[in-house]
Scaffold this active site. Structure first.
Site: not given
Length: 264
Positions: A27, A29, A111, A113, A181, A187, A227
């Site tokens: 991904n 992003k 996701h 985010e 996730e 991150g 990560s």
């Protein structure tokens, strides 16, 4: 083959774990320009990638057609988001049909985010998944708990709720990959231990057996994302219910090749 031998063979087949093809998604992003994407695609195209691993790269919608033109057909391209309808007055949105037209065959939906920053609800994500599948895209559907939810002992409650809403909208799971996730490990440099990740993946598979079907539980691939690096990917990949990775920052780096080859 004698009947007794056949029955014995059939019984053993049921006992054996269904082989699920390892799947690694990158991904990117909101990163990259033509020069950077060309470099990544060149690196991936020239790499000796494990042929037993399915590879998907999720690039910004603006660059889907560009990346598709640079990558071999053995590497799939995904959009990072798509809306729940085919067209209309939805300024700034991208439809699954548009992604397909640009050369994508996958899309990443739900996701963390999108959930955390853009406040997408479980229901909206379920609707997006259903429409993307109906339009012929394969879907990486993301779920996961926040640090607060994990510390409160609500990990399973959260991921079961999120998967339950997906199941209201998804009737055929054959073109879906579920990506677990943990939000606290995205991150941040923190990673769930292989044992922590395996526990959640195994619990999800039990939930799928109970609430959908044994067939879906056996066949659905569940990725781990959070990560993932070249340093930890092999131990994570060795867990029986981890069927791949959804990789963020490391997918922009040369180590992504090592992650793809984690089972090699």
């Amino acid at each position: 083959m004698k009947l007794s031998q056949f029955l014995s063979f059939s019984g053993n087949c049921k006992i054996l774990k269904m082989v699920r093809k390892f799947c690694v998604g990158g991904n990117w992003k909101m990163n990259g320009d033509k020069a950077a994407i060309a470099e990544i695609c060149k690196s991936l195209s020239g790499a000796a990638l494990d042929s037993n691993t399915e590879v998907v790269v999720g690039c910004p919608a603006l660059y889907v057609i560009y990346a598709r033109g640079l990558l071999p057909n053995t590497i799939s391209v995904a959009g990072q988001n798509a809306y729940k309808v085919a067209k209309g007055a939805f300024t700034g949105e991208v439809s699954p049909a548009m992604l397909k037209d640009a050369g994508a065959d996958w899309v990443i939906l739900g996701h963390s985010e999108r959930r955390q920053i853009f406040k997408e609800s479980d229901e909206l994500i379920g609707e997006k998944c259903a429409h993307a599948l109906a339009e012929g895209l394969k879907v990486i559907a993301c779920i996961g708990e926040t640090l607060e939810e994990r510390e409160a002992g609500k990990t399973e409650e959260v991921v079961f709720r999120q998967t339950g809403v997906l199941s209201k909208h998804i009737k055929d799971w054959s073109n879906v990959v579920l990506a677990y996730e943990p939000v606290w490990a995205i991150g941040t440099g923190k990673t769930a231990t292989p044992q922590q990740a395996q526990e959640v993946h195994a619990a999800l598979r039990q939930w799928l057996t109970k609430n959908i079907s044994q067939a879906v539980s056996d066949s659905l691939r569940i990725q781990y994302g959070g990560s993932v690096t070249a340093a930890n990917c092999r131990e994570l990949a060795s867990q029986p219910d981890i069927d791949g990775f959804l990789v963020g920052g490391a997918s922009l780096k040369p180590e992504f090749i090592d992650i793809v080859n984690a089972k090699k």
